[in-house]
Design a protein around this motif. Structure first.
Motif, PDB file in Angstrom:
ATOM      1  N   SER A  86      43.501  37.809  44.069  1.00 18.59           N
ATOM      2  CA  SER A  86      44.169  39.013  45.016  1.00 18.59           C
ATOM      3  C   SER A  86      44.680  37.805  45.765  1.00 18.59           C
ATOM      4  O   SER A  86      45.651  38.972  46.307  1.00 18.59           O
ATOM      5  N   GLU A 103      45.958  43.941  35.138  1.00 18.59           N
ATOM      6  CA  GLU A 103      44.796  42.559  34.520  1.00 18.59           C
ATOM      7  C   GLU A 103      43.648  42.596  34.898  1.00 18.59           C
ATOM      8  O   GLU A 103      42.445  42.713  34.057  1.00 18.59           O
ATOM      9  N   THR A 104      43.431  42.141  35.974  1.00 14.59           N
ATOM     10  CA  THR A 104      42.476  42.457  36.744  1.00 14.59           C
ATOM     11  C   THR A 104      41.193  43.436  36.969  1.00 14.59           C
ATOM     12  O   THR A 104      40.417  42.819  36.116  1.00 14.59           O
ATOM     13  N   ARG A 105      41.549  44.526  37.003  1.00 14.66           N
ATOM     14  CA  ARG A 105      40.964  45.828  37.157  1.00 14.66           C
ATOM     15  C   ARG A 105      40.385  46.140  35.614  1.00 14.66           C
ATOM     16  O   ARG A 105      39.221  46.367  35.556  1.00 14.66           O
ATOM     17  N   ILE A 117      39.463  43.559  33.238  1.00 17.21           N
ATOM     18  CA  ILE A 117      38.310  42.501  33.472  1.00 17.21           C
ATOM     19  C   ILE A 117      37.081  43.531  34.153  1.00 17.21           C
ATOM     20  O   ILE A 117      35.968  43.147  33.570  1.00 17.21           O
ATOM     21  N   ASP A 118      37.360  43.740  35.141  1.00 14.94           N
ATOM     22  CA  ASP A 118      37.030  44.228  36.181  1.00 14.94           C
ATOM     23  C   ASP A 118      36.912  45.338  36.669  1.00 14.94           C
ATOM     24  O   ASP A 118      37.707  45.882  38.385  1.00 14.94           O
ATOM     25  N   PRO A 119      36.952  46.567  36.784  1.00 13.69           N
ATOM     26  CA  PRO A 119      37.076  47.528  37.109  1.00 13.69           C
ATOM     27  C   PRO A 119      36.637  47.703  38.406  1.00 13.69           C
ATOM     28  O   PRO A 119      37.246  48.480  39.591  1.00 13.69           O
ATOM     29  N   GLN A 120      35.605  47.435  38.628  1.00 21.20           N
ATOM     30  CA  GLN A 120      35.149  47.534  40.313  1.00 21.20           C
ATOM     31  C   GLN A 120      34.922  46.644  41.257  1.00 21.20           C
ATOM     32  O   GLN A 120      34.494  45.604  42.727  1.00 21.20           O
ATOM     33  N   ASN A 121      36.055  45.518  40.885  1.00 18.78           N
ATOM     34  CA  ASN A 121      36.139  44.355  41.308  1.00 18.78           C
ATOM     35  C   ASN A 121      37.053  44.995  42.841  1.00 18.78           C
ATOM     36  O   ASN A 121      38.315  45.754  42.962  1.00 18.78           O
ATOM     37  N   ARG A 149      40.979  46.606  44.029  1.00 17.09           N
ATOM     38  CA  ARG A 149      40.480  48.190  44.637  1.00 17.09           C
ATOM     39  C   ARG A 149      41.593  48.745  45.748  1.00 17.09           C
ATOM     40  O   ARG A 149      41.914  49.441  45.789  1.00 17.09           O
TER      41      ARG A 149
END
Length: 223
Positions: A65, A86-88, A90-94, A98
């Motif tokens: 972030s 890329e980050t989302r 792996i972790d869509p609800q980050n 968002r």
């Protein structure tokens, strides 16, 4: 400042009241962002690089972030977008990603769409610890959309929430400085409702409307 109580004021008048602590008397300085090498410009409502070496270190070793914020400050939107994606993946609800995804939308020149996305997130996270950052980012997006009164409303809510939560000093100061920037602009442009805030002017300058090319008339086909 009027001696009328808050309850005596219209909603618009209440928004335009000077926050407790007053307005800055000296030229406003950029504010620490909590990310090494990056500060918030409260006039343009954008993050800027103030120490390139520190910022590059964040890109090498910082949290994703923080890296996105650095990339946005450098204007490297494609790299920022790829890192968010890329980050989302792996972790869509980050949550941070968002929110930063809406910053990308705003940086790409679509502040109204950023407003809609942030309002949807606010519905999801209303009355949680995440609300203040959404109110702050809504303030940014509303300023660039040209709605300074809506921006004042959001910055004031962010300031109130952060003050009540005893948030980090730089977070409280960023909300206060952005609110003051909007209030000062409103005071200076009284009677000129269409005068854009410097942040809106800057955003428009980054994404000028394409020139409309003249359409060449073709001669009629022979025959």
């Amino acid at each position: 400042m009027s001696t009328a109580t808050h309850m005596d004021l219209t909603h618009t008048e209440a928004l335009l009241q000077v926050p407790e602590g007053g307005l800055a008397s000296a030229p406003r300085q950029n504010i620490e962002s909590g990310i090494p090498g990056v500060r918030l410009n409260p006039t343009l409502m954008r993050h800027e690089i103030f120490d390139a070496e520190l910022a590059e270190e964040v890109l090498r070793t910082g949290a994703p972030s923080s890296q996105v914020v650095v990339l946005l400050a450098k204007g490297e939107l494609r790299a920022a977008s790829e890192l968010v994606a890329e980050t989302r993946f792996i972790d869509p609800q980050n949550f941070a990603m968002r929110v930063l995804d809406t910053s990308l939308t705003r940086a790409a020149g679509d502040a109204p769409r950023a407003v809609n996305r942030l309002r949807a997130l606010l519905t999801e996270f209303k009355d949680t610890e995440h609300e203040s950052i959404l109110q702050q980012h809504l303030g940014f997006a509303y300023v660039e959309s040209g709605d300074v009164l809506a921006a004042a409303n959001r910055f004031r809510k962010a300031l109130d929430l952060r003050t009540a939560a005893d948030a980090d000093a730089h977070l409280i100061e960023s909300s206060r400085a952005c609110l003051e920037s909007v209030l000062e602009h409103t005071a200076k442009t009284a009677g000129s409702a269409d005068a854009p805030h410097p942040a809106a002017v800057n955003a428009a300058a980054q994404h000028p409307a394409p020139a409309t090319a003249a359409i060449a008339l073709q001669p009629p086909a022979a025959g």
